[in-house]
Write a protein that holds these residues in place. Sequence first.
Motif, PDB file in Angstrom:
ATOM      1  N   TYR A 143      -3.494   9.075  13.407  1.00 31.94           N
ATOM      2  CA  TYR A 143      -2.833   9.120  12.093  1.00 31.94           C
ATOM      3  C   TYR A 143      -1.320   9.133  12.245  1.00 31.94           C
ATOM      4  CZ  TYR A 143      -7.331   9.609   9.874  1.00 31.94           C
ATOM      5  OH  TYR A 143      -8.607   9.364   9.421  1.00 31.94           O
ATOM      6  N   SER A 144      -0.831   9.801  13.266  1.00 31.64           N
ATOM      7  CA  SER A 144       0.608   9.740  13.527  1.00 31.64           C
ATOM      8  C   SER A 144       1.014   8.322  13.910  1.00 31.64           C
ATOM      9  CB  SER A 144       0.990  10.717  14.645  1.00 31.64           C
ATOM     10  OG  SER A 144       0.763  12.046  14.255  1.00 31.64           O
ATOM     11  N   TRP A 145       0.223   7.690  14.771  1.00 30.89           N
ATOM     12  CA  TRP A 145       0.529   6.321  15.198  1.00 30.89           C
ATOM     13  C   TRP A 145       0.516   5.366  14.013  1.00 30.89           C
ATOM     14  CZ3 TRP A 145      -2.042   1.724  14.669  1.00 30.89           C
ATOM     15  CH2 TRP A 145      -1.510   0.629  15.361  1.00 30.89           C
TER      16      TRP A 145
ATOM     17  N   ARG B  97       0.830  15.468   9.415  1.00 27.89           N
ATOM     18  CA  ARG B  97       1.269  14.452  10.385  1.00 27.89           C
ATOM     19  C   ARG B  97       1.783  13.206   9.654  1.00 27.89           C
ATOM     20  NH1 ARG B  97      -0.515  13.983  15.955  1.00 27.89           N
ATOM     21  NH2 ARG B  97      -1.265  15.987  16.724  1.00 27.89           N
ATOM     22  N   HIS B  98       1.056  12.788   8.638  1.00 28.96           N
ATOM     23  CA  HIS B  98       1.453  11.601   7.870  1.00 28.96           C
ATOM     24  C   HIS B  98       2.818  11.811   7.227  1.00 28.96           C
ATOM     25  CE1 HIS B  98       1.052   8.101   5.290  1.00 28.96           C
ATOM     26  NE2 HIS B  98       1.120   8.853   4.200  1.00 28.96           N
TER      27      HIS B  98
ATOM     28  N   ASP C  43      -6.390  12.935  15.804  1.00 30.24           N
ATOM     29  CA  ASP C  43      -5.139  13.324  15.143  1.00 30.24           C
ATOM     30  C   ASP C  43      -4.011  12.338  15.450  1.00 30.24           C
ATOM     31  OD1 ASP C  43      -6.736  15.579  14.658  1.00 30.24           O
ATOM     32  OD2 ASP C  43      -5.045  16.968  14.908  1.00 30.24           O
ATOM     33  N   GLU C  44      -3.885  11.954  16.725  1.00 26.91           N
ATOM     34  CA  GLU C  44      -2.774  11.106  17.141  1.00 26.91           C
ATOM     35  C   GLU C  44      -2.838   9.727  16.491  1.00 26.91           C
ATOM     36  OE1 GLU C  44      -4.805  12.812  19.114  1.00 26.91           O
ATOM     37  OE2 GLU C  44      -3.425  14.391  19.825  1.00 26.91           O
TER      38      GLU C  44
ATOM     39  N   SER D 269       0.722   5.981  10.751  1.00 24.49           N
ATOM     40  CA  SER D 269       1.778   6.287   9.784  1.00 24.49           C
ATOM     41  C   SER D 269       3.125   5.772  10.279  1.00 24.49           C
ATOM     42  CB  SER D 269       1.841   7.790   9.528  1.00 24.49           C
ATOM     43  OG  SER D 269       0.617   8.268   9.009  1.00 24.49           O
ATOM     44  N   ALA D 270       3.420   6.013  11.553  1.00 26.48           N
ATOM     45  CA  ALA D 270       4.684   5.536  12.125  1.00 26.48           C
ATOM     46  C   ALA D 270       4.728   4.008  12.145  1.00 26.48           C
ATOM     47  CB  ALA D 270       4.859   6.094  13.536  1.00 26.48           C
TER      48      ALA D 270
ATOM     49  N   GLU E 101       5.126  13.979   8.025  1.00 24.95           N
ATOM     50  CA  GLU E 101       6.172  14.116   9.055  1.00 24.95           C
ATOM     51  C   GLU E 101       6.693  12.747   9.475  1.00 24.95           C
ATOM     52  OE1 GLU E 101       5.040  18.371  11.181  1.00 24.95           O
ATOM     53  OE2 GLU E 101       4.121  16.524  11.921  1.00 24.95           O
ATOM     54  N   GLU E 102       5.814  11.755   9.572  1.00 25.55           N
ATOM     55  CA  GLU E 102       6.266  10.395   9.925  1.00 25.55           C
ATOM     56  C   GLU E 102       7.075   9.786   8.787  1.00 25.55           C
ATOM     57  OE1 GLU E 102       6.186   9.200  12.857  1.00 25.55           O
ATOM     58  OE2 GLU E 102       4.928  10.795  13.681  1.00 25.55           O
TER      59      GLU E 102
END
Length: 312
Positions: free
Chosen positions: A264-266, A302-303, A261-262, A268-269, A305-306
Amino acid sequence: MTTALITHADCLRHETPEGHAEQVARLEHVLAALEPLDLLRVRAPLAADDDILRLHPKSYLDELREKLPEEGAEPRLLQLDEDTWMSPGSLNAAYRGVGAALRAVDMVLAGEVGNAFCATRPPGHHAEAEKPMGFCLFGTAALAAQYALDHHRLARVAIVDFDVHHGNGSQELLSGEPRALVITSQQVPLWPGTGAADETGGHNNVLNLPLPPGSGSAEMRAVWGGAATERLRAFRPDLIVISAGFDAHANDPLAQLEWEDEDYSWLSAHLCALADELCGGRIVSTLEGGYDLNTLARLARRHVEELIKAAT
């Protein structure tokens, strides 16, 4: 500034056989996950034929229309290839998907929103000029990039694609377009069998980043933080179009990468930060794969949100 969510109920009317991975529930889960978020919600328009004809020939549109099942007729579903199906609502859904991406380009370039996410289906990065494949009818991301170049007269547009399956359609459709850069990471070997590092496009405008089965966070972050970042900085796009596939996750049933999961946040950011550095934050993201329903919903959130953080 805010983030636009562009979608349409027509995209729920593209039906596939029971048990098919690319199912209506995918979009239902994504929309439910995004419901609590503060987004500018926009109804996707239908693309015009001229929008599709930028990269697909008229003969292909005519063929799809001829094959489209009629409401109430049997059979209700038509198989185009081993993976790709049409129902009576499929062509409208695909036109909405392209329309959403073009509307997103218009809104982002006009400064109406900071960035945009297109929650549509069928996906779009496998369709070639005259060939539906891999669940896809039209090359949505490639059409958005070409529209930005031709209609808005941008100098350079980049597509970045982190779906686990190679975006062969985007590569084929834009290989001859020197103003476009296509960067993709994908599991190799895996369907569709393309995406090797030596496939570099007609103008050295394709960067493929193949990843071996079983690889995970470290390998992904190395290629996206390294070669992909270097190429984007050298290219300096005026707009970044993201083919956002969520099927490289360890839970996905169709592949063997081990992203978490993390990651995809990384990622995307990271892409948002590069867009901020290179093109005023201008990003248009469009939904591609992801076939574990709960994981897909969680990662899409998550995507987005970034994207929201970047637009604020």
